[in-house]
Design an enzyme around this catalytic site. Structure first.
Site, PDB file in Angstrom:
ATOM      1  N   HIS A   1      -8.363  43.542   6.720  1.00 25.69           N
ATOM      2  CA  HIS A   1      -9.067  44.888   6.640  1.00 25.69           C
ATOM      3  C   HIS A   1      -9.783  44.724   5.216  1.00 25.69           C
ATOM      4  O   HIS A   1     -10.726  45.383   4.815  1.00 25.69           O
ATOM      5  CB  HIS A   1      -8.066  46.035   6.801  1.00 25.69           C
ATOM      6  CG  HIS A   1      -7.592  46.286   8.108  1.00 25.69           C
ATOM      7  ND1 HIS A   1      -6.560  46.531   8.247  1.00 25.69           N
ATOM      8  CD2 HIS A   1      -8.346  46.683   9.225  1.00 25.69           C
ATOM      9  CE1 HIS A   1      -6.130  46.906   9.691  1.00 25.69           C
ATOM     10  NE2 HIS A   1      -7.413  47.122  10.214  1.00 25.69           N
ATOM     11  N   LYS A   9      -1.579  58.351  19.101  1.00 26.53           N
ATOM     12  CA  LYS A   9      -1.145  56.782  18.880  1.00 26.53           C
ATOM     13  C   LYS A   9      -0.012  56.907  18.251  1.00 26.53           C
ATOM     14  O   LYS A   9       0.255  57.549  17.179  1.00 26.53           O
ATOM     15  CB  LYS A   9      -2.268  56.085  17.900  1.00 26.53           C
ATOM     16  CG  LYS A   9      -3.397  55.315  18.549  1.00 26.53           C
ATOM     17  CD  LYS A   9      -4.196  54.380  17.601  1.00 26.53           C
ATOM     18  CE  LYS A   9      -4.920  53.649  18.266  1.00 26.53           C
ATOM     19  NZ  LYS A   9      -5.857  52.658  17.135  1.00 26.53           N
ATOM     20  N   ARG A  36     -13.120  40.025  14.846  1.00 29.10           N
ATOM     21  CA  ARG A  36     -12.125  38.801  14.695  1.00 29.10           C
ATOM     22  C   ARG A  36     -12.409  37.892  15.675  1.00 29.10           C
ATOM     23  O   ARG A  36     -12.517  36.621  15.788  1.00 29.10           O
ATOM     24  CB  ARG A  36     -10.774  39.264  14.862  1.00 29.10           C
ATOM     25  CG  ARG A  36     -10.155  39.855  13.722  1.00 29.10           C
ATOM     26  CD  ARG A  36      -9.050  40.711  14.003  1.00 29.10           C
ATOM     27  NE  ARG A  36      -9.472  41.665  14.798  1.00 29.10           N
ATOM     28  CZ  ARG A  36      -8.495  42.702  14.924  1.00 29.10           C
ATOM     29  NH1 ARG A  36      -7.175  42.695  14.491  1.00 29.10           N
ATOM     30  NH2 ARG A  36      -8.707  43.798  15.778  1.00 29.10           N
ATOM     31  N   SER A  93      -2.968  44.824  12.695  1.00 29.13           N
ATOM     32  CA  SER A  93      -1.764  45.692  12.305  1.00 29.13           C
ATOM     33  C   SER A  93      -0.698  45.614  13.413  1.00 29.13           C
ATOM     34  O   SER A  93       0.481  45.692  12.842  1.00 29.13           O
ATOM     35  CB  SER A  93      -2.287  47.213  12.140  1.00 29.13           C
ATOM     36  OG  SER A  93      -3.253  47.239  11.289  1.00 29.13           O
TER      37      SER A  93
END
Ligand code: ADP
Length: 162
Positions: A16, A40, A88, A125
């Site tokens: 990030h 979440k 990514r 993450s």
């Protein structure tokens, strides 16, 4: 020009941060939006996430917390010209492409994708949290203050498992 980089950042990885630093070189101003999504299962509160990120931000980058809402609405609020997302792999691409098309179609805002540097491509993450959960090695993937916060979580998890 002002860019908006939205995400969960739970917590910020070096991947990030690489996107943040590269974006800051392309735009006059960058706003990071931490989206507060109560649905979440995040490990850190939005405020904790923000505080962990603050020491690492380039001079033209600011950070704000927003309750969960459409990213385009946040872009309007902060008067951003462009949305930033990191890519990514093809999985990220497939997820992002429809969102970028709809956002552009409905509001005219463009999404600019920055390719992850090869050394950060595997960082996420959620993968880091998995390493924390199972006592793996995660120090190389985050900044030292974030590593310390994750170590605390690791201890808590260990206690809870007892
Ligand atoms: P979200 O919950 O919106 O996916 P994340 O915090 O996981 O938020 O990610 C925010 C943005 O950063 C996304 O565009 C994601 O693809 C990108 N990103 C995450 N990890 C990396 C990385 N290692 N390299 C490049 N971009 C990344």
């Amino acid at each position: 020009m002002k860019a908006l980089y939205p995400g969960s950042f739970d917590p910020m990885t070096n991947g990030h941060l690489d996107i943040i630093e590269r974006t800051s070189q392309l735009f006059d101003e960058v706003v990071i939006a931490i989206m507060d999504n109560p649905n979440k299962k995040n490990w850190f509160t939005p405020k904790e996430r923000m505080e962990m990120m603050l020491p690492h931000l380039p001079h033209n980058v600011t950070i704000q917390i927003f309750p969960l809402q459409l990213t385009v609405d946040v872009a309007k609020k902060v008067e951003a010209d462009v949305l930033i997302r990191g890519l990514r792999n093809s999985e990220d691409f497939l997820f992002e492409q429809n969102m970028a098309i709809i956002n552009q179609e409905q509001t005219g805002i463009e999404t600019l994708f920055l390719m992850s540097c090869p050394q950060y491509m595997a960082y996420s993450s959620s993968r880091i949290k998995e390493l924390v959960y199972y006592h793996g090695q995660y120090q190389p993937y985050v900044k030292p203050n974030i590593y310390r916060a994750l170590k605390e979580k690791e201890k808590q998890i260990y206690e809870d498992k007892k």
